[in-house]
Write a protein that holds these residues in place. Structure first.
Motif, PDB file in Angstrom:
ATOM      1  N   ALA A 100      14.248 -17.103  22.576  1.00 28.25           N
ATOM      2  CA  ALA A 100      15.688 -17.202  22.308  1.00 28.25           C
ATOM      3  C   ALA A 100      16.198 -15.953  21.608  1.00 28.25           C
ATOM      4  CB  ALA A 100      15.977 -18.434  21.454  1.00 28.25           C
ATOM      5  N   ALA A 101      15.313 -15.270  20.883  1.00 28.08           N
ATOM      6  CA  ALA A 101      15.679 -14.034  20.185  1.00 28.08           C
ATOM      7  C   ALA A 101      15.403 -12.797  21.029  1.00 28.08           C
ATOM      8  CB  ALA A 101      14.919 -13.936  18.869  1.00 28.08           C
ATOM      9  N   GLY A 102      14.997 -12.991  22.284  1.00 24.53           N
ATOM     10  CA  GLY A 102      14.789 -11.862  23.185  1.00 24.53           C
ATOM     11  C   GLY A 102      13.385 -11.303  23.209  1.00 24.53           C
ATOM     12  N   VAL A 103      12.422 -12.014  22.625  1.00 25.09           N
ATOM     13  CA  VAL A 103      11.027 -11.560  22.598  1.00 25.09           C
ATOM     14  C   VAL A 103      10.227 -12.364  23.610  1.00 25.09           C
ATOM     15  CG1 VAL A 103       8.914 -11.500  21.210  1.00 25.09           C
ATOM     16  CG2 VAL A 103      11.077 -10.713  20.238  1.00 25.09           C
ATOM     17  N   ARG A 104       9.501 -11.675  24.484  1.00 27.86           N
ATOM     18  CA  ARG A 104       8.718 -12.337  25.528  1.00 27.86           C
ATOM     19  C   ARG A 104       7.205 -12.180  25.336  1.00 27.86           C
ATOM     20  NH1 ARG A 104      13.309 -13.467  25.770  1.00 27.86           N
ATOM     21  NH2 ARG A 104      14.713 -13.488  27.570  1.00 27.86           N
ATOM     22  N   ALA A 105       6.789 -11.285  24.454  1.00 27.04           N
ATOM     23  CA  ALA A 105       5.371 -11.092  24.167  1.00 27.04           C
ATOM     24  C   ALA A 105       5.238 -10.595  22.735  1.00 27.04           C
ATOM     25  CB  ALA A 105       4.738 -10.094  25.133  1.00 27.04           C
ATOM     26  N   VAL A 106       4.119 -10.939  22.085  1.00 34.09           N
ATOM     27  CA  VAL A 106       3.863 -10.485  20.720  1.00 34.09           C
ATOM     28  C   VAL A 106       2.396 -10.123  20.596  1.00 34.09           C
ATOM     29  CG1 VAL A 106       3.514 -12.859  19.902  1.00 34.09           C
ATOM     30  CG2 VAL A 106       3.992 -11.049  18.262  1.00 34.09           C
ATOM     31  N   TYR A 107       2.162  -9.009  19.933  1.00 32.50           N
ATOM     32  CA  TYR A 107       0.796  -8.556  19.657  1.00 32.50           C
ATOM     33  C   TYR A 107       0.678  -8.437  18.144  1.00 32.50           C
ATOM     34  CZ  TYR A 107       2.202  -6.933  24.270  1.00 32.50           C
ATOM     35  OH  TYR A 107       2.751  -6.855  25.535  1.00 32.50           O
ATOM     36  N   SER A 108      -0.177  -9.257  17.553  1.00 30.70           N
ATOM     37  CA  SER A 108      -0.321  -9.312  16.099  1.00 30.70           C
ATOM     38  C   SER A 108      -1.708  -8.810  15.725  1.00 30.70           C
ATOM     39  CB  SER A 108      -0.111 -10.749  15.607  1.00 30.70           C
ATOM     40  OG  SER A 108      -0.109 -10.804  14.199  1.00 30.70           O
ATOM     41  N   LEU A 109      -1.754  -7.768  14.885  1.00 28.14           N
ATOM     42  CA  LEU A 109      -3.021  -7.152  14.506  1.00 28.14           C
ATOM     43  C   LEU A 109      -3.257  -7.315  13.015  1.00 28.14           C
ATOM     44  CD1 LEU A 109      -1.972  -5.558  17.123  1.00 28.14           C
ATOM     45  CD2 LEU A 109      -3.660  -3.857  16.479  1.00 28.14           C
ATOM     46  N   PRO A 110      -4.525  -7.524  12.618  1.00 28.80           N
ATOM     47  CA  PRO A 110      -4.819  -7.701  11.192  1.00 28.80           C
ATOM     48  C   PRO A 110      -4.787  -6.398  10.417  1.00 28.80           C
ATOM     49  CG  PRO A 110      -6.846  -7.733  12.466  1.00 28.80           C
ATOM     50  CD  PRO A 110      -5.725  -7.658  13.463  1.00 28.80           C
ATOM     51  N   LEU A 111      -4.367  -6.489   9.167  1.00 25.04           N
ATOM     52  CA  LEU A 111      -4.497  -5.394   8.210  1.00 25.04           C
ATOM     53  C   LEU A 111      -5.628  -5.789   7.270  1.00 25.04           C
ATOM     54  CD1 LEU A 111      -0.730  -4.880   7.289  1.00 25.04           C
ATOM     55  CD2 LEU A 111      -2.019  -3.801   9.142  1.00 25.04           C
ATOM     56  N   GLY A 112      -6.674  -5.002   7.230  1.00 23.31           N
ATOM     57  CA  GLY A 112      -7.804  -5.352   6.381  1.00 23.31           C
ATOM     58  C   GLY A 112      -9.021  -4.538   6.739  1.00 23.31           C
ATOM     59  N   ASP A 113     -10.154  -4.922   6.152  1.00 24.20           N
ATOM     60  CA  ASP A 113     -11.382  -4.158   6.338  1.00 24.20           C
ATOM     61  C   ASP A 113     -12.411  -4.878   7.194  1.00 24.20           C
ATOM     62  OD1 ASP A 113     -12.199  -6.190   4.713  1.00 24.20           O
ATOM     63  OD2 ASP A 113     -12.745  -4.930   3.009  1.00 24.20           O
ATOM     64  N   GLY A 114     -12.004  -5.929   7.887  1.00 28.54           N
ATOM     65  CA  GLY A 114     -12.939  -6.692   8.690  1.00 28.54           C
ATOM     66  C   GLY A 114     -13.437  -7.930   7.981  1.00 28.54           C
ATOM     67  N   ALA A 115     -13.508  -7.862   6.649  1.00 30.06           N
ATOM     68  CA  ALA A 115     -13.956  -9.019   5.872  1.00 30.06           C
ATOM     69  C   ALA A 115     -12.776  -9.808   5.334  1.00 30.06           C
ATOM     70  CB  ALA A 115     -14.852  -8.570   4.723  1.00 30.06           C
ATOM     71  N   VAL A 116     -11.702  -9.110   4.988  1.00 29.54           N
ATOM     72  CA  VAL A 116     -10.516  -9.742   4.406  1.00 29.54           C
ATOM     73  C   VAL A 116      -9.280  -9.248   5.144  1.00 29.54           C
ATOM     74  CG1 VAL A 116      -9.108 -10.027   2.350  1.00 29.54           C
ATOM     75  CG2 VAL A 116     -11.598  -9.918   2.139  1.00 29.54           C
ATOM     76  N   CYS A 117      -8.426 -10.165   5.571  1.00 25.53           N
ATOM     77  CA  CYS A 117      -7.149  -9.817   6.195  1.00 25.53           C
ATOM     78  C   CYS A 117      -6.052  -9.952   5.156  1.00 25.53           C
ATOM     79  CB  CYS A 117      -6.875 -10.726   7.391  1.00 25.53           C
ATOM     80  SG  CYS A 117      -5.284 -10.420   8.183  1.00 25.53           S
ATOM     81  N   VAL A 118      -5.380  -8.856   4.843  1.00 27.53           N
ATOM     82  CA  VAL A 118      -4.337  -8.885   3.811  1.00 27.53           C
ATOM     83  C   VAL A 118      -2.933  -8.981   4.402  1.00 27.53           C
ATOM     84  CG1 VAL A 118      -5.761  -7.616   2.176  1.00 27.53           C
ATOM     85  CG2 VAL A 118      -4.213  -6.349   3.685  1.00 27.53           C
ATOM     86  N   GLY A 119      -2.822  -8.804   5.711  1.00 22.85           N
ATOM     87  CA  GLY A 119      -1.501  -8.846   6.322  1.00 22.85           C
ATOM     88  C   GLY A 119      -1.588  -8.613   7.816  1.00 22.85           C
ATOM     89  N   THR A 120      -0.443  -8.397   8.439  1.00 24.13           N
ATOM     90  CA  THR A 120      -0.412  -8.193   9.888  1.00 24.13           C
ATOM     91  C   THR A 120       0.598  -7.133  10.280  1.00 24.13           C
ATOM     92  OG1 THR A 120       1.216  -9.983  10.177  1.00 24.13           O
ATOM     93  CG2 THR A 120      -1.108 -10.555  10.448  1.00 24.13           C
TER      94      THR A 120
END
Length: 246
Positions: A119-139
């Motif tokens: 509805a907001a005009g988005v048809r695909a999303v790619y979300s990637l982790p921010l972190g060191d592999g052990a801990v994800c602090v964000g995206t």
């Protein structure tokens, strides 16, 4: 190549000049501007429409920067719903490449988010982790106005941007009360508005006698039912314009 995939580039080839483009994109930026700048660089380098970067605190994405109002809004939709690609990434540390929010498994996986995003005009999303592999602090959340996936080189470029954001986040701590030397800290003031979500959650806990998770879920549900974001409603709760009753 599947229908909707972007034809640019060949798998196995690195996008030329990606590192130089990133360096140029943040040249001269104040530290508080870097999240938004890197979002803009990602949009320039990749077949995406807009991008945002968020920390994840107590299950709530805290938006640090976005390339556009559209990206900021869809990220707030994810925060409000509590069940969307960025939440899965934050829990697992695994990237999500939701290539088609109009049909197929991505819609089945996140039906409400898919409806709100399209509805907001988005048809695909790619979300990637921010972190060191052990801990994800964000995206790092990349949004696209048509279905499609990322090629391997494009995904490497996206991971490079996410890695630079992670490095900056870990290198620059929060401002402390005794910091009086005028330095600008990465997190100083960024995402400060989201403090109201945590304050509102505490107030709802007191008003309804609930635990933290239940209070946050009630905030999200009320916001969604009234067509609002959790952040917007939280500000009303903190200002005592909205009160939750037993």
């Amino acid at each position: 190549m599947r229908p909707g995939d972007d034809p640019r580039g060949e798998r196995g080839r690195e996008p030329p000049g990606a590192a130089d483009a990133i360096a140029e994109g943040v040249r001269g930026a104040r530290v508080g501007e870097i999240p938004g700048r890197l979002c803009g660089v990602a949009v320039d380098l990749l077949p995406v429409t807009c991008a945002s970067v968020s920390l994840h605190s107590a299950g709530v994405p805290v938006q640090l920067g976005a390339s556009s109002a559209q990206a900021a809004y869809v990220t707030e939709v994810q925060a409000t719903l509590g069940d969307a690609p960025c939440h899965y990434v934050a829990r697992t540390g695994t990237a999500v490449l939701a290539r088609d929010l109009t049909a197929g498994r991505d819609v089945l996986r996140w039906p409400v988010f898919a409806q709100q995003a399209t509805a907001a005009g988005v048809r695909a999303v790619y979300s990637l982790p921010l972190g060191d592999g052990a801990v994800c602090v964000g995206t790092l959340d990349l949004y696209r106005d048509r279905p499609g996936t990322l090629t391997d080189p494009e995904l490497r470029t996206a991971r490079l941007v996410a890695g630079l954001i992670t490095a900056a986040l870990t290198a620059l701590p929060r401002a402390r009360e005794d910091d009086e030397d005028g330095r600008e800290w990465w997190l100083g003031g960024l995402g400060a508005g989201h403090d109201s979500v945590h304050q509102a959650t505490g107030m709802i806990m007191a008003q309804l006698g609930l635990g933290t998770d239940e209070a946050l879920a009630r905030l999200r549900a009320h916001a969604f039912a009234h067509g609002r974001t959790a952040l917007d409603l939280a500000r009303d709760v903190v200002a005592r314009r909205t009160r939750f009753e037993r």
